[in-house]
Design a protein around this motif. Structure first.
Motif, PDB file in Angstrom:
ATOM      1  N   UNK A  77       1.907   1.955  -3.503  1.00  0.00           N
ATOM      2  CA  UNK A  77       0.921   1.753  -4.569  1.00  0.00           C
ATOM      3  C   UNK A  77       0.940   2.890  -5.572  1.00  0.00           C
ATOM      4  N   UNK A  78       1.387   4.054  -5.125  1.00  0.00           N
ATOM      5  CA  UNK A  78       1.452   5.207  -6.016  1.00  0.00           C
ATOM      6  C   UNK A  78       2.332   4.938  -7.223  1.00  0.00           C
ATOM      7  N   UNK A 109       2.516   6.345 -11.469  1.00  0.00           N
ATOM      8  CA  UNK A 109       3.591   7.259 -11.878  1.00  0.00           C
ATOM      9  C   UNK A 109       4.105   6.854 -13.260  1.00  0.00           C
ATOM     10  N   UNK A 158       0.821  -1.224   0.000  1.00  0.00           N
ATOM     11  CA  UNK A 158       0.000   0.000   0.000  1.00  0.00           C
ATOM     12  C   UNK A 158       0.850   1.266   0.000  1.00  0.00           C
ATOM     13  N   UNK A 202       7.959  11.316  -1.422  1.00  0.00           N
ATOM     14  CA  UNK A 202       7.482  10.835  -2.725  1.00  0.00           C
ATOM     15  C   UNK A 202       6.029  10.383  -2.632  1.00  0.00           C
ATOM     16  N   UNK A 203       5.699   9.670  -1.578  1.00  0.00           N
ATOM     17  CA  UNK A 203       4.314   9.208  -1.430  1.00  0.00           C
ATOM     18  C   UNK A 203       3.368  10.399  -1.289  1.00  0.00           C
ATOM     19  N   UNK A 204       3.799  11.363  -0.515  1.00  0.00           N
ATOM     20  CA  UNK A 204       2.985  12.564  -0.307  1.00  0.00           C
ATOM     21  C   UNK A 204       2.825  13.329  -1.626  1.00  0.00           C
ATOM     22  N   UNK A 205       3.920  13.469  -2.356  1.00  0.00           N
ATOM     23  CA  UNK A 205       3.855  14.173  -3.646  1.00  0.00           C
ATOM     24  C   UNK A 205       2.926  13.433  -4.610  1.00  0.00           C
ATOM     25  N   UNK A 206       2.981  12.110  -4.557  1.00  0.00           N
ATOM     26  CA  UNK A 206       2.102  11.322  -5.442  1.00  0.00           C
ATOM     27  C   UNK A 206       0.644  11.579  -5.109  1.00  0.00           C
ATOM     28  N   UNK A 207       0.371  11.662  -3.821  1.00  0.00           N
ATOM     29  CA  UNK A 207      -1.013  11.915  -3.400  1.00  0.00           C
ATOM     30  C   UNK A 207      -1.505  13.250  -3.939  1.00  0.00           C
ATOM     31  N   UNK A 261      -0.191  14.820  -6.579  1.00  0.00           N
ATOM     32  CA  UNK A 261      -0.176  14.784  -8.042  1.00  0.00           C
ATOM     33  C   UNK A 261      -1.423  14.098  -8.592  1.00  0.00           C
ATOM     34  N   UNK A 262      -2.023  13.209  -7.815  1.00  0.00           N
ATOM     35  CA  UNK A 262      -3.192  12.482  -8.287  1.00  0.00           C
ATOM     36  C   UNK A 262      -4.498  13.013  -7.721  1.00  0.00           C
TER      37      UNK A 262
END
Lengths: 109, 167
Positions: free
Chosen positions: B84-85, B89, B81, B125-130, B132-133
């Motif tokens: 999962x991002x 990407x 989990x 990175x996980x935070x940025x992915x959240x 970004x999506x």
């Protein structure tokens, strides 16, 4: 606690950055954030006014994905975020999002 | 990375008869205590804790790198989990993630950075992915710019936020 940087990159020296809301909607959500978490709001208002480009691990850092290249994220507290684009030449912090942490887009197993 | 044991050897009898000398040596660096064909490590507690933290951080970095590589190779296996991002990407972002994580790991392994930096990188990175999506963030980013000074929270609150301000 305000960090005490031992080195500051060019264009990121402390003091006198102008914080700008990208539009009225951002200012509205910022004021709502201020009502929810006044102490956090003051603290981060002062940090962003002084040193918006000094990294603080997990709290103040550049966003990684290329679609937001140049943007930074500020973790105000567990539930709130500020997203902004710093302009070191004009010393302006362009805040385009201030509000609740967006929900995770991934399905929870 | 340097070897953990350089190495100073003591016998269990040394430890019994002259523990001060053995412990003084262990203050300088890890030592080995031998008893018959058994070998024991003796080191300061702080050093042991640092080794464990390093090992745990390295495990997390390697796990992330393995999953990132699998995604690049279009392996259908789902990552955990927290990663999962990676499924959302694109190639360049995943490659940048791998590069940053490897650089950070190199600094940590060389003793130039704290092992917590690896978790910092994974978190950011996980935070940025959240972000970004997030459709909310995308909408805010694309909204027309009509800049105005950000309200200063040190000033008295000007009253409840009005609904018509959202226009």
């Amino acid at each position: 606690m305000t960090p005490e940087p031992f080195w500051q990159p060019p264009g990121a020296q402390g003091g006198d950055w102008t914080l700008v809301a990208r539009n009225r909607r951002v200012n509205k959500s910022w004021r709502e954030l201020c009502e929810r978490a006044p102490a956090d709001a003051v603290r981060w208002y002062e940090i962003l006014s002084q040193a918006p480009m000094i990294k603080i691990p997990r709290r103040l850092f550049p966003m990684r994905f290329k679609q937001y290249k140049g943007a930074w994220e500020c973790r105000v507290n567990a539930g709130d975020r500020i997203l902004f684009v710093p302009d070191p030449t004009n010393r302006v912090v362009d805040i385009y999002y201030a509000g609740p942490h967006p929900p995770s887009p991934y399905p929870t197993p | 990375m340097t070897a953990v044991f350089g190495d100073r050897l003591f016998t269990a009898t040394d430890l019994n008869r002259d523990s001060r000398r053995v412990l003084d040596a262990a203050c300088q660096g890890p030592v080995t205590i031998t008893r018959h064909d058994q070998h024991f490590a003796l080191m300061q507690r702080d050093r042991a804790a640092a080794l464990v933290r390093m090992q745990e951080a390295a495990s997390r970095a390697v796990e992330a790198l393995i999953h990132a590589r699998r995604i690049l190779r279009q392996d259908p296996a789902d990552p955990p989990a927290s990663l999962h991002w990676l499924r959302h990407a694109d190639h360049d972002d995943i490659q940048n993630f791998i590069d940053e994580l490897l650089d950070t790991f190199t600094s940590v392994a060389g003793g130039y950075a704290d092992p917590s930096r690896i978790d910092d990188v994974l978190y950011e990175w996980e935070e940025s992915a959240r972000m970004a999506m997030s459709p909310e963030v995308a909408k805010a980013y694309a909204a027309p710019a009509e800049p105005e000074p950000l309200w200063d929270p040190r000033l008295p609150m000007p009253g409840p936020v009005k609904e018509n301000e959202s226009a």
